[in-house]
Design a protein around this motif. Structure first.
Motif, PDB file in Angstrom:
ATOM      1  N   GLU A   8     -18.874  -0.065  36.924  1.00  0.00           N
ATOM      2  CA  GLU A   8     -20.127   0.566  36.510  1.00  0.00           C
ATOM      3  C   GLU A   8     -21.170  -0.504  36.203  1.00  0.00           C
ATOM      4  O   GLU A   8     -22.322  -0.423  36.612  1.00  0.00           O
ATOM      5  N   ASN A   9     -20.742  -1.529  35.475  1.00  0.00           N
ATOM      6  CA  ASN A   9     -21.661  -2.597  35.111  1.00  0.00           C
ATOM      7  C   ASN A   9     -22.194  -3.324  36.341  1.00  0.00           C
ATOM      8  O   ASN A   9     -23.360  -3.716  36.388  1.00  0.00           O
ATOM      9  N   LEU A  10     -21.331  -3.486  37.328  1.00  0.00           N
ATOM     10  CA  LEU A  10     -21.771  -4.141  38.561  1.00  0.00           C
ATOM     11  C   LEU A  10     -22.804  -3.268  39.272  1.00  0.00           C
ATOM     12  O   LEU A  10     -23.826  -3.753  39.761  1.00  0.00           O
ATOM     13  N   ARG A  11     -22.545  -1.948  39.300  1.00  0.00           N
ATOM     14  CA  ARG A  11     -23.493  -1.029  39.945  1.00  0.00           C
ATOM     15  C   ARG A  11     -24.853  -1.086  39.264  1.00  0.00           C
ATOM     16  O   ARG A  11     -25.887  -1.056  39.923  1.00  0.00           O
ATOM     17  N   ALA A  12     -24.816  -1.212  37.953  1.00  0.00           N
ATOM     18  CA  ALA A  12     -26.080  -1.287  37.213  1.00  0.00           C
ATOM     19  C   ALA A  12     -26.846  -2.560  37.586  1.00  0.00           C
ATOM     20  O   ALA A  12     -28.059  -2.534  37.802  1.00  0.00           O
ATOM     21  N   ILE A  13     -26.124  -3.660  37.701  1.00  0.00           N
ATOM     22  CA  ILE A  13     -26.764  -4.922  38.100  1.00  0.00           C
ATOM     23  C   ILE A  13     -27.387  -4.759  39.473  1.00  0.00           C
ATOM     24  O   ILE A  13     -28.532  -5.119  39.720  1.00  0.00           O
ATOM     25  N   HIS A  14     -26.629  -4.150  40.383  1.00  0.00           N
ATOM     26  CA  HIS A  14     -27.086  -3.978  41.755  1.00  0.00           C
ATOM     27  C   HIS A  14     -28.344  -3.109  41.804  1.00  0.00           C
ATOM     28  O   HIS A  14     -29.312  -3.428  42.499  1.00  0.00           O
ATOM     29  N   LEU A 232     -22.452 -12.680  35.455  1.00  0.00           N
ATOM     30  CA  LEU A 232     -21.230 -12.685  36.266  1.00  0.00           C
ATOM     31  C   LEU A 232     -20.395 -13.922  35.977  1.00  0.00           C
ATOM     32  O   LEU A 232     -19.221 -14.007  36.309  1.00  0.00           O
ATOM     33  N   VAL A 233     -21.036 -14.916  35.399  1.00  0.00           N
ATOM     34  CA  VAL A 233     -20.352 -16.131  34.958  1.00  0.00           C
ATOM     35  C   VAL A 233     -20.814 -16.386  33.536  1.00  0.00           C
ATOM     36  O   VAL A 233     -21.987 -16.193  33.223  1.00  0.00           O
ATOM     37  N   GLY A 234     -19.897 -16.812  32.677  1.00  0.00           N
ATOM     38  CA  GLY A 234     -20.260 -17.116  31.297  1.00  0.00           C
ATOM     39  C   GLY A 234     -19.471 -16.253  30.334  1.00  0.00           C
ATOM     40  O   GLY A 234     -18.312 -15.926  30.598  1.00  0.00           O
ATOM     41  N   LYS A 235     -20.118 -15.863  29.264  1.00  0.00           N
ATOM     42  CA  LYS A 235     -19.443 -15.060  28.241  1.00  0.00           C
ATOM     43  C   LYS A 235     -19.365 -13.601  28.677  1.00  0.00           C
ATOM     44  O   LYS A 235     -20.311 -13.053  29.242  1.00  0.00           O
ATOM     45  N   ASN A 236     -18.226 -12.968  28.421  1.00  0.00           N
ATOM     46  CA  ASN A 236     -18.042 -11.533  28.657  1.00  0.00           C
ATOM     47  C   ASN A 236     -18.517 -11.069  30.034  1.00  0.00           C
ATOM     48  O   ASN A 236     -19.454 -10.274  30.163  1.00  0.00           O
ATOM     49  N   VAL A 237     -17.832 -11.577  31.042  1.00  0.00           N
ATOM     50  CA  VAL A 237     -18.182 -11.260  32.426  1.00  0.00           C
ATOM     51  C   VAL A 237     -18.137  -9.746  32.672  1.00  0.00           C
ATOM     52  O   VAL A 237     -17.137  -9.093  32.362  1.00  0.00           O
ATOM     53  N   LEU A 238     -19.214  -9.209  33.208  1.00  0.00           N
ATOM     54  CA  LEU A 238     -19.339  -7.765  33.486  1.00  0.00           C
ATOM     55  C   LEU A 238     -18.963  -6.913  32.275  1.00  0.00           C
ATOM     56  O   LEU A 238     -18.380  -5.837  32.416  1.00  0.00           O
ATOM     57  N   GLY A 239     -19.289  -7.431  31.091  1.00  0.00           N
ATOM     58  CA  GLY A 239     -19.071  -6.657  29.881  1.00  0.00           C
ATOM     59  C   GLY A 239     -17.642  -6.663  29.357  1.00  0.00           C
ATOM     60  O   GLY A 239     -17.344  -6.022  28.359  1.00  0.00           O
ATOM     61  N   THR A 240     -16.742  -7.364  30.027  1.00  0.00           N
ATOM     62  CA  THR A 240     -15.344  -7.389  29.581  1.00  0.00           C
ATOM     63  C   THR A 240     -15.146  -8.533  28.582  1.00  0.00           C
ATOM     64  O   THR A 240     -16.080  -9.273  28.297  1.00  0.00           O
ATOM     65  N   ASP A 241     -13.922  -8.716  28.092  1.00  0.00           N
ATOM     66  CA  ASP A 241     -13.739  -9.856  27.202  1.00  0.00           C
ATOM     67  C   ASP A 241     -13.262 -11.108  27.944  1.00  0.00           C
ATOM     68  O   ASP A 241     -12.792 -12.061  27.328  1.00  0.00           O
ATOM     69  N   PHE A 242     -13.428 -11.118  29.266  1.00  0.00           N
ATOM     70  CA  PHE A 242     -13.143 -12.329  30.047  1.00  0.00           C
ATOM     71  C   PHE A 242     -14.383 -13.228  30.045  1.00  0.00           C
ATOM     72  O   PHE A 242     -15.470 -12.822  30.457  1.00  0.00           O
ATOM     73  N   SER A 243     -14.223 -14.458  29.539  1.00  0.00           N
ATOM     74  CA  SER A 243     -15.318 -15.429  29.535  1.00  0.00           C
ATOM     75  C   SER A 243     -14.884 -16.653  30.309  1.00  0.00           C
ATOM     76  O   SER A 243     -13.723 -17.070  30.229  1.00  0.00           O
ATOM     77  N   VAL A 244     -15.809 -17.204  31.069  1.00  0.00           N
ATOM     78  CA  VAL A 244     -15.431 -18.347  31.894  1.00  0.00           C
ATOM     79  C   VAL A 244     -16.620 -19.285  32.096  1.00  0.00           C
ATOM     80  O   VAL A 244     -17.762 -18.851  32.256  1.00  0.00           O
ATOM     81  N   ASP A 245     -16.305 -20.582  32.050  1.00  0.00           N
ATOM     82  CA  ASP A 245     -17.322 -21.604  32.266  1.00  0.00           C
ATOM     83  C   ASP A 245     -17.080 -22.198  33.658  1.00  0.00           C
ATOM     84  O   ASP A 245     -15.946 -22.553  33.991  1.00  0.00           O
ATOM     85  N   VAL A 246     -18.123 -22.264  34.491  1.00  0.00           N
ATOM     86  CA  VAL A 246     -17.973 -22.831  35.839  1.00  0.00           C
ATOM     87  C   VAL A 246     -18.906 -24.024  35.983  1.00  0.00           C
ATOM     88  O   VAL A 246     -20.097 -23.922  35.668  1.00  0.00           O
TER      89      VAL A 246
END
Ligand SMILES: Cc1cc2nc3c(=O)[nH]c(=O)nc-3n(C[C@H](O)[C@H](O)[C@H](O)COP(=O)(O)O)c2cc1C
Ligand code: SF4
Ligand code: FES
Lengths: 496, 154
Positions: A8-14, A232-246
């Protein structure tokens, strides 16, 4: 808290990215290859003529480098039948979208299914993602074909947090596939790395780019910033609790840099040389953390596996070798460029149907798999494109470099050329490779003009086998292969 | 190593630039070396010593790293540089002639251009390929190389 729905969050971004520009598109293909023969000039010409009436977009090179600089979308400019045959004879899976979507347009990327693999991954558990990838049978495309899921699982089962390294060194002569992927569809590379990080329980991705691949580096940089801006990259990717630094990292040259433990040394500011194994990187690599190293092409398969499912992936290729492979086609053939084929197709089909070769008798041989492999005679072209060794001896597909050699090229000379390369690239850390590889070259050169080489060939065979068996890393372990392949395939035919 | 080849002020400025750009971490070594090379065109020895202090990496190890990477250079570069690819694919398209032509034109006393032979420029699909002052040129001809002679005159 309400249910988090990454899709849903991706659709909103789109939806937020919708464009108002409805004019016809003109696509100008620009990659490192076409830029070197005037693609930017072509872009200026097109802009001067059409910028009032059309939407002009820069896309990556479709792989048809032989007819670069290419412009498509203009009705008046018919696509040549040669280009069409080249493209139609392929199975385009990881290349899908390249040449069709603007390389820096995240909206178009999402429209063709982009980031949906990531969203789907984030909707299930890490273990389930690894299961899906395992189910697909995806193996690494950097040359060694190690099962991807097995590597991820090994790293994720360690005590400390893993790091994901994207290997975009591509320092093996004859290759240009990873550059094409990054330049043409940088978002797919990032998406694949994000899924890998999520699956392994990692919050850190480093993308190691070849020092000379300026265009690839700058496009990745732009794409990465766009991903960061959209969450899509960083804290709370797509609203989830997955965070990642690239982060991007620029390499510093040489074939051996692409070897995974050397790459880790480079990232840590150490000398350019491989490490002893064990420990394997998945146990203890970068900063002594568990480290997953994956090739760019490998990671580009991942979002597609997640989004379209393992069955679709397995519908290409063979039972034991599912999926497709990118081949960098060069040398003496009409259609030189990047092609994607299903595993199991024969070399002959590749050369004739895609490479456009009319008569293979005009060749003296075909170098397959770069300097860690060897040259095949034209009598062996019915061999299949498969992972690992393809002639049952020393010729390997490797990362998929294929160079057709004309009749004027003596396979013996080409063998010296490949052996010389290995000797020059030896980092010098271990004796068999440092001393043995140059010795192979010396003996080959000395024997060049002698009429009876059988004595030398016996010595060479023993030497090459010793170098292969006793060297520390993959470079030395394959440094004898060009010579051994020559002995297997050519020496008898030529009466030696 | 003699650090007095440059003024104290230059050294201090360099040091504060380093502090501004890079953390005190070994992982910053390669990025810092790339940055210095970008600034100066090569790696002047005095910068390595200061880099070693700042990053906390022994100078000997900084040297060890620098000399093991082909992209990094301790030597002052020539004004112009031409690298001719003589990889397998480029050989098929006549790169040996391009190399010979380049050597004939530039490999002599007083030339401001240095000629290199390189094993691949990773654009084999548009062979033969040369790299002239950092710019790739595919489908290269001898004429293109001869035209480069023009810059030898200015
Ligand atoms: C001498 C040498 C050079 C290599 N160069 C590369 C390279 O440029 N890119 C790459 O992805 N893998 C390269 N590899 C393979 C890596 O060590 C590693 O296996 C690979 O990156 C793993 O990714 P994959 O499992 O996704 O294929 C090289 C290996 C050796 C021995
Ligand atoms: S095999 Fe060659 S490249 Fe690898 S560690 Fe030994 S000397 Fe270095
Ligand atoms: S062989 Fe010349 S560019 Fe690769």
């Amino acid at each position: 808290m309400s249910e988090i729905n990454p899709l849903e969050n991706l659709r909103a971004i789109h939806a937020n990215l919708e464009t108002q520009d409805q004019r016809d598109r003109i696509l100008v293909e620009i990659g490192q290859c076409s830029a070197s023969i005037g693609a930017y000039k072509e872009l200026e010409n097109i802009k001067a003529q059409y910028s009032e009436t059309h939407r002009i977009e820069v896309v990556g090179c479709s792989g048809a480098c032989f007819s670069a600089p290419r412009v498509t979308g203009l009705g008046s400019l018919e696509i040549s039948s040669m280009d069409q045959d080249f493209l139609d004879s392929q199975t385009r899976y990881v290349l899908g979208g390249i040449g069709d979507i603007a390389w820096d347009d995240i909206r178009q990327y999402i429209s063709i299914g982009g980031f949906q693999g990531l969203a789907k991954a984030l909707s299930v558990t890490s273990e389930e993602v690894i299961e899906i990838v395992s189910d697909s049978g995806l193996r690494g495309r950097g040359g060694a074909y190690f099962p991807v899921a097995m590597k991820w699982r090994s790293a994720s089962s360690q005590k400390s947090d893993p790091v994901v390294l994207v290997n975009a060194e591509e320092g093996e002569p004859g290759l240009f596939k990873d550059r094409h992927l990054i330049e043409g569809i940088p978002f797919r590379v990032i998406e694949g790395a994000l899924i890998a990080a999520f699956a392994c329980g990692s919050e850190e991705v480093l993308i190691y780019v070849n020092a000379e691949a300026d265009l690839a580096y700058s496009r990745l940089d732009v794409a990465l910033q766009k991903c960061q801006n959209l969450g899509l990259v960083g804290k709370n990717v797509l609203g989830t609790d997955f965070s990642v630094d690239v982060r991007l990292f620029k390499g510093a040259g040489g074939y051996v840099c692409g070897e995974e433990s050397t790459l880790i040394n480079t990232l840590e500011g150490r000398r350019r040389e491989p490490r002893l194994r064990p420990p394997f990187p998945t146990e203890s690599g970068f900063r002594n953390q568990p480290t997953v190293v994956n090739n760019v092409e490998t990671l580009c398969n991942v979002p597609l596996v997640l989004n379209f499912g393992p069955e679709k992936f397995k519908s290409n290729g063979t039972k034991d070798a599912p999926g497709t492979k990118l081949l960098s086609l060069s040398g003496n053939m009409p259609c030189r460029g990047l092609a994607e084929v299903p595993f199991g197709i024969t070399l002959l089909t590749v050369l004739c149907d895609i490479g456009g070769i009319k008569d293979v008798n005009d060749l003296s041989g075909v170098a397959v798999g770069g300097p860690s492999s060897g040259i095949l005679p034209i009598g062996s072209l019915d061999l299949e494109i498969l992972p690992g060794v393809i002639d049952g001896k020393n010729v390997m597909l490797g990362a998929g470099g294929i160079v057709a050699l004309s009749k004027d090229t003596d396979p013996y000379e080409a063998t010296i050329h490949l052996s010389k390369y290995n000797a020059a690239e030896s980092c010098g850390k271990c004796t068999p490779c440092r001393e043995g590889a140059p010795k192979i070259v010396r003996i080959l050169e000395d024997a060049k003009n002698s009429t009876d080489r059988s004595g030398e060939f016996k010595r060479l065979e023993m030497l090459a086998k010793t170098v292969n068996a006793a060297s520390l890393c993959g470079l030395g372990q394959a440094a004898g292969n060009p010579l051994l392949s020559y002995l297997n395939h050519f020496s008898k035919e030529q009466g030696d | 190593m003699d650090l007095n080849v440059v003024s104290k002020e230059t050294r201090l400025n360099f040091r504060s630039d380093l502090i501004g750009h890079f953390q005190r971490s070994r992982e910053e070594l390669l990025p810092a070396l790339h940055w210095v090379q970008e600034e100066y065109g090569y790696l002047p020895e005095w910068t390595l010593e200061i880099l070693s202090w700042h990053l906390g990496v022994p100078a000997s190890e900084v040297y060890g790293a620098v000399t093991s990477y082909p992209e990094l250079s301790l030597a002052v570069p020539q004004t112009h540089k031409i690298s001719v690819c003589t990889g397998l694919a480029c050989r098929e398209s006549g790169s040996q002639d391009l190399l010979n032509k380049s050597l004939e034109l530039f490999d002599k006393d007083g030339s401001a251009t240095s000629v290199y032979e390189v094993p691949c420029l990773f654009s084999c699909s548009v062979a033969p390929v040369v790299l002239i002052d950092g710019v790739l040129a595919g489908n290269t001809t001898e004429k293109l190389i001869t035209n480069e002679v023009d810059y030898e005159r200015d």
